[in-house]
Write an enzyme that holds these catalytic residues in place. Structure first.
Site, short mmCIF file in Angstrom:
data_model
loop_
_atom_site.label_atom_id
_atom_site.label_comp_id
_atom_site.label_asym_id
_atom_site.label_seq_id
_atom_site.Cartn_x
_atom_site.Cartn_y
_atom_site.Cartn_z
N SER A 109 27.44 36.08 37.02
CA SER A 109 26.09 35.83 37.53
C SER A 109 25.23 35.35 36.39
O SER A 109 25.52 35.63 35.21
CB SER A 109 25.49 37.13 38.09
OG SER A 109 24.10 36.97 38.33
N TYR A 153 23.68 46.20 37.83
CA TYR A 153 24.20 44.88 38.18
C TYR A 153 24.32 44.00 36.94
O TYR A 153 25.36 43.39 36.69
CB TYR A 153 23.29 44.23 39.23
CG TYR A 153 23.80 42.91 39.74
CD1 TYR A 153 24.84 42.87 40.67
CD2 TYR A 153 23.27 41.70 39.30
CE1 TYR A 153 25.32 41.65 41.15
CE2 TYR A 153 23.74 40.49 39.77
CZ TYR A 153 24.76 40.47 40.69
OH TYR A 153 25.25 39.27 41.16
P1 NAD Z 1 27.41 39.29 49.94
O1 NAD Z 1 26.78 40.63 49.92
O2 NAD Z 1 26.92 38.24 50.89
O3 NAD Z 1 28.99 39.42 50.12
C1 NAD Z 1 29.74 40.33 49.35
C2 NAD Z 1 31.07 40.58 50.02
O4 NAD Z 1 31.78 41.54 49.21
C3 NAD Z 1 30.94 41.21 51.42
O5 NAD Z 1 31.83 40.59 52.31
C4 NAD Z 1 31.29 42.68 51.19
O6 NAD Z 1 31.83 43.32 52.33
C5 NAD Z 1 32.31 42.55 50.07
N1 NAD Z 1 32.49 43.80 49.33
C6 NAD Z 1 31.53 44.68 48.90
N2 NAD Z 1 32.08 45.73 48.29
C7 NAD Z 1 33.43 45.52 48.30
C8 NAD Z 1 34.54 46.26 47.81
N3 NAD Z 1 34.38 47.43 47.20
N4 NAD Z 1 35.78 45.74 47.98
C9 NAD Z 1 35.96 44.55 48.62
N5 NAD Z 1 34.95 43.81 49.11
C10 NAD Z 1 33.70 44.29 48.95
O7 NAD Z 1 27.27 38.76 48.41
P2 NAD Z 1 27.33 37.29 47.82
O8 NAD Z 1 25.95 36.84 47.57
O9 NAD Z 1 28.24 36.43 48.61
O10 NAD Z 1 27.96 37.61 46.39
C11 NAD Z 1 29.32 37.36 46.08
C12 NAD Z 1 29.49 37.46 44.57
O11 NAD Z 1 28.64 36.52 43.92
C13 NAD Z 1 29.13 38.84 44.00
O12 NAD Z 1 30.01 39.18 42.96
C14 NAD Z 1 27.73 38.62 43.47
O13 NAD Z 1 27.41 39.51 42.43
C15 NAD Z 1 27.84 37.19 42.97
N6 NAD Z 1 26.54 36.52 42.83
C16 NAD Z 1 25.74 36.31 43.92
C17 NAD Z 1 24.51 35.67 43.74
C18 NAD Z 1 23.58 35.38 44.89
O14 NAD Z 1 22.45 34.94 44.63
N7 NAD Z 1 23.97 35.56 46.13
C19 NAD Z 1 24.11 35.28 42.46
C20 NAD Z 1 24.95 35.53 41.39
C21 NAD Z 1 26.17 36.15 41.58
#
Ligand code: NAD
Length: 252
Positions: free
Chosen positions: A145, A158
């Site tokens: 991230s 985080y």
């Molecule tokens: P989201 O919440 O939309 O999706 C996350 C997914 O992970 C969900 O399907 C959830 O069920 C699954 N999950 C949660 N805990 C779990 C576990 N213990 N085992 C297996 N699956 C699990 O989140 P997102 O925005 O799609 O984020 C995905 C990745 O991208 C994450 O690592 C997040 O930190 C990173 N990220 C997101 C953003 C953003 O702005 N959305 C920015 C930077 C990084």
């Protein structure tokens, strides 16, 4: 298609960025395993993606060693191989530093950092053995991230977890490089998924993000999937240990 017949595991791919990565990989010809804890969303994802190609859902909490071991064994059972692992599963727990609960710290580090370690180690064991038997080297992609390098005061677990993922990326890249296995990370900025939903309902928070994003918009999950497709492909054959930021030029 660059991922034709490759086998890819994408954790946390029932929705959000992981789903977009799974969709891109299936479109590019890969057989994709979605590993997630949200079974309902997982089944919905399968229903949509199976129109495009071969995709399987496996229930797996990446923070649980036995779940991870079973998920990797099931994948090998079904497809006989793993070429690509995307450690995408991630969670947040917002609280001011003085109010932060120990359980929240454990939970976030457990999924984001330990989960990435557990999945990487389990899959790398297969990948190393395959190389030793004359097979093609695989690749691992971690979802870091922009918050791996920025400091957000109410998102300490985080930020720490993603800083850890950045170091895990570099260290595992160095450990696995002699086997030809590449390990890289993607550092998304603000991407429109459920994780960012609360920001949508808060105009001040949205303006704060946009004022620090020179491209003046949040990103789409498909724009992160594009970076994942590059890193998974042979076009990235000499790229390892890197975090590629896809953040619209995000400033501190
Ligand atoms: P989201 O919440 O939309 O999706 C996350 C997914 O992970 C969900 O399907 C959830 O069920 C699954 N999950 C949660 N805990 C779990 C576990 N213990 N085992 C297996 N699956 C699990 O989140 P997102 O925005 O799609 O984020 C995905 C990745 O991208 C994450 O690592 C997040 O930190 C990173 N990220 C997101 C953003 C953003 O702005 N959305 C920015 C930077 C990084």
């Amino acid at each position: 298609m660059s991922l034709e017949n490759k086998v890819a595991i994408v954790t946390g791919a029932a929705r959000g960025i992981g789903f977009a990565v799974a969709k891109r990989f299936v479109t590019d010809g890969a057989k994709v395993v979605i590993a997630d804890v949200d079974d309902e969303a997982g089944q919905k994802a399968i229903a949509e993606l199976s129109q495009l190609g071969e995709v399987t859902y496996i229930h797996c909490n990446v923070a649980e060693r036995l779940d991870v071991r079973n998920m990797v064994a099931e994948t090998l059972n079904a497809y006989g191989d793993i070429d690509v692992l995307v450690n995408n599963a991630g969670i947040v727990a917002g609280a001011d530093f003085l109010d932060l609960e120990e359980e929240d710290l454990d939970r976030v580090l457990g999924v984001n950092l330990k989960g990435t370690f557990l999945c990487s180690q389990a899959v790398a064991r297969h990948m190393v053995e395959k190389v030793q038997n004359g097979g093609e080297a695989g690749t691992i992609i971690n979802m870091s991230s922009i918050n791996s390098v920025l400091a957000i005061p109410n998102q300490i677990p985080y930020c720490v977890s993603k800083g850890g993922v950045a170091q895990l990326t570099k260290t595992t890249a160095v450990a696995l490089a002699p086997h030809g296995i590449r390990v890289n990370a993607i550092g998304p900025g603000s991407i429109m998924t459920d994780m960012l939903a609360s920001v949508n309902d808060d105009p001040a928070a949205k303006n704060r993000i946009l004022s620090r994003t020179p491209m003046l918009r949040v990103g789409e999950a498909s724009e992160i999937a594009g970076v994942a497709a590059f890193l998974a492909s042979s076009d990235a054959s000499y790229v390892t240990g890197q975090t590629i930021f896809a953040d619209g030029g995000r400033m501190p």
